[in-house]
Design a protein around this motif. Structure first.
Motif, PDB file in Angstrom:
ATOM      1  N   GLU A  51       0.818  -1.215   0.000  1.00 37.27           N
ATOM      2  CA  GLU A  51       0.000   0.000   0.000  1.00 37.27           C
ATOM      3  C   GLU A  51       0.856   1.272   0.000  1.00 37.27           C
ATOM      4  O   GLU A  51       0.461   2.302   0.545  1.00 37.27           O
ATOM      5  CB  GLU A  51      -0.961   0.006   1.192  1.00 37.27           C
ATOM      6  CG  GLU A  51      -1.972  -1.132   1.159  1.00 37.27           C
ATOM      7  CD  GLU A  51      -2.990  -1.034   2.276  1.00 37.27           C
ATOM      8  OE1 GLU A  51      -2.817  -0.175   3.170  1.00 37.27           O
ATOM      9  OE2 GLU A  51      -3.966  -1.804   2.261  1.00 37.27           O
ATOM     10  N   ILE A  53       3.180   4.396  -1.862  1.00 40.34           N
ATOM     11  CA  ILE A  53       3.168   5.285  -3.025  1.00 40.34           C
ATOM     12  C   ILE A  53       4.597   5.350  -3.543  1.00 40.34           C
ATOM     13  O   ILE A  53       5.499   5.816  -2.844  1.00 40.34           O
ATOM     14  CB  ILE A  53       2.661   6.692  -2.667  1.00 40.34           C
ATOM     15  CG1 ILE A  53       1.216   6.619  -2.163  1.00 40.34           C
ATOM     16  CG2 ILE A  53       2.757   7.622  -3.877  1.00 40.34           C
ATOM     17  CD1 ILE A  53       0.677   7.952  -1.675  1.00 40.34           C
ATOM     18  N   MET A  78       1.349  -2.956  -8.442  1.00 44.02           N
ATOM     19  CA  MET A  78      -0.018  -2.475  -8.272  1.00 44.02           C
ATOM     20  C   MET A  78      -0.957  -3.613  -7.897  1.00 44.02           C
ATOM     21  O   MET A  78      -1.852  -3.442  -7.061  1.00 44.02           O
ATOM     22  CB  MET A  78      -0.481  -1.787  -9.561  1.00 44.02           C
ATOM     23  CG  MET A  78       0.332  -0.540  -9.915  1.00 44.02           C
ATOM     24  SD  MET A  78       0.057   0.041 -11.608  1.00 44.02           S
ATOM     25  CE  MET A  78      -1.680   0.392 -11.558  1.00 44.02           C
ATOM     26  N   ASP A  82      -0.817  -3.584  -3.921  1.00 47.26           N
ATOM     27  CA  ASP A  82      -1.781  -2.482  -3.884  1.00 47.26           C
ATOM     28  C   ASP A  82      -1.047  -1.139  -3.805  1.00 47.26           C
ATOM     29  O   ASP A  82      -1.460  -0.225  -3.093  1.00 47.26           O
ATOM     30  CB  ASP A  82      -2.734  -2.635  -2.691  1.00 47.26           C
ATOM     31  CG  ASP A  82      -3.973  -1.750  -2.842  1.00 47.26           C
ATOM     32  OD1 ASP A  82      -4.286  -1.375  -3.989  1.00 47.26           O
ATOM     33  OD2 ASP A  82      -4.605  -1.430  -1.820  1.00 47.26           O
ATOM     34  N   THR A  84       0.606   2.399  -5.339  1.00 47.70           N
ATOM     35  CA  THR A  84       0.344   3.442  -6.325  1.00 47.70           C
ATOM     36  C   THR A  84       1.678   3.855  -6.920  1.00 47.70           C
ATOM     37  O   THR A  84       2.582   4.276  -6.195  1.00 47.70           O
ATOM     38  CB  THR A  84      -0.327   4.664  -5.674  1.00 47.70           C
ATOM     39  OG1 THR A  84      -1.578   4.262  -5.102  1.00 47.70           O
ATOM     40  CG2 THR A  84      -0.567   5.761  -6.707  1.00 47.70           C
ATOM     41  N   ILE A  86       3.716   6.276  -9.480  1.00 45.82           N
ATOM     42  CA  ILE A  86       3.667   7.544 -10.213  1.00 45.82           C
ATOM     43  C   ILE A  86       4.949   7.682 -11.024  1.00 45.82           C
ATOM     44  O   ILE A  86       6.047   7.675 -10.465  1.00 45.82           O
ATOM     45  CB  ILE A  86       3.520   8.742  -9.256  1.00 45.82           C
ATOM     46  CG1 ILE A  86       2.243   8.599  -8.417  1.00 45.82           C
ATOM     47  CG2 ILE A  86       3.510  10.053 -10.033  1.00 45.82           C
ATOM     48  CD1 ILE A  86       2.090   9.676  -7.356  1.00 45.82           C
TER      49      ILE A  86
END
Length: 288
Positions: A51, A53, A78, A82, A84, A86
């Motif tokens: 989870e 980023i 992903m 899970d 994210t 960028i």
């Protein structure tokens, strides 16, 4: 400092090796190797990805050989963690296009449509690799292109009415290449963009309300009226040895010469610029 106080000792080392921190700075290699084929130490980092980023800055710098792998690992992060992910870049890397399972991009700003429209309406820049570089890339072989030969090829590639830009690594290289280019110009003596700048500044003064573009237009007209050279080529040499205020005016003048929608006294001349890497620092110009 005792061994126990050293940052590589004990709990501090464990936190670093397992990415147990709110913000972790690492490299492409550490991130993707830890996911693709972790050893014992690298596998200790994996729980921190749950989870998370993940911001991959300048993702266009990912080596070409890794493109297929990176796209699969992005999808894996992903799906399984899970996470994210960028991707931050200004040059539209294509490796994500190879992974069909990735979701569509998510807009992070209200200007998403405008941002997408810009690259869609402006095709990618394509490069033609010179033979000297093609020979060097595979195994570091080949001979560098002599400055004299580079000057000859640049001159041949820049007839009247066209433009060219040569970016070199050092100020000395810029001076040497400019010297070779100007010596090879015929007929007539080439016009140096900066040749009348001092006289212009001494004999004129910025009028009240004159912005940089207005001053640049006035200087180009002054240069055309007062330059002693009579050649068909306009030269610009840009380095950090030029005072900032002077460089700013020269860049504005050069930009006007390059602008096809703006009329200047040098529209029919060949325009050649030699610059160090300062040209890459936010200078928005287009050469042939």
């Amino acid at each position: 400092m005792t061994d126990a106080e050293h940052p590589n000792h004990g709990s501090a080392s464990v936190y670093a090796e397992t990415w147990q921190a709110g913000v972790v700075l690492t490299t492409f290699t550490q991130l993707f190797e830890s996911v693709a084929g972790p050893g014992n130490t690298q596998s200790m980092k994996l729980p921190a990805l749950d989870e998370s980023i993940i911001v991959v800055d300048e993702s266009q710098a990912v080596p070409h050989d890794w493109w297929n792998l990176v796209s699969r690992l992005t999808e894996y992060l992903m799906r399984e963690y899970d996470a994210t992910v960028i991707q931050m870049t200004a040059t539209q890397p294509r490796f994500l296009e190879r992974e069909q399972d990735l979701p569509s991009p998510i807009s992070l700003t209200e200007t998403y449509e405008d941002c997408i429209a810009l690259p869609n309406s402006n095709p990618r820049v394509e490069f033609q690799i010179h033979d000297s570089l093609s020979e060097h890339l595979p195994a570091g072989g080949g001979e560098p292109l002599p400055i004299e030969q580079a000057a000859t090829e640049l001159q041949a590639a820049t007839p009247r009415g066209s433009t060219s830009l040569a970016v070199v690594n050092t100020i000395e290289s810029a001076a040497s290449l400019t010297e070779e280019l100007t010596a090879a110009q015929t007929p007539g003596e080439p016009i140096q963009l900066a040749s009348e700048l001092y006289q212009f500044q001494q004999r004129t003064s910025a009028r009240d309300g004159d912005d940089l573009d207005t001053q640049a237009a006035r200087y180009l007209q002054y240069l055309d009226d007062h330059a002693t050279a009579d050649g068909d080529t306009l030269f610009a040499t840009l380095t950090t040895r030029i005072r900032f205020r002077d460089r700013e005016l020269l860049l504005a003048a050069l930009k006007q010469v390059l602008d096809q929608d703006q009329s200047t006294p040098f529209d029919d001349s060949a325009t050649m610029a030699v610059s160090t890497q300062l040209i890459e620092a936010g200078v928005n110009m287009s050469f042939d």
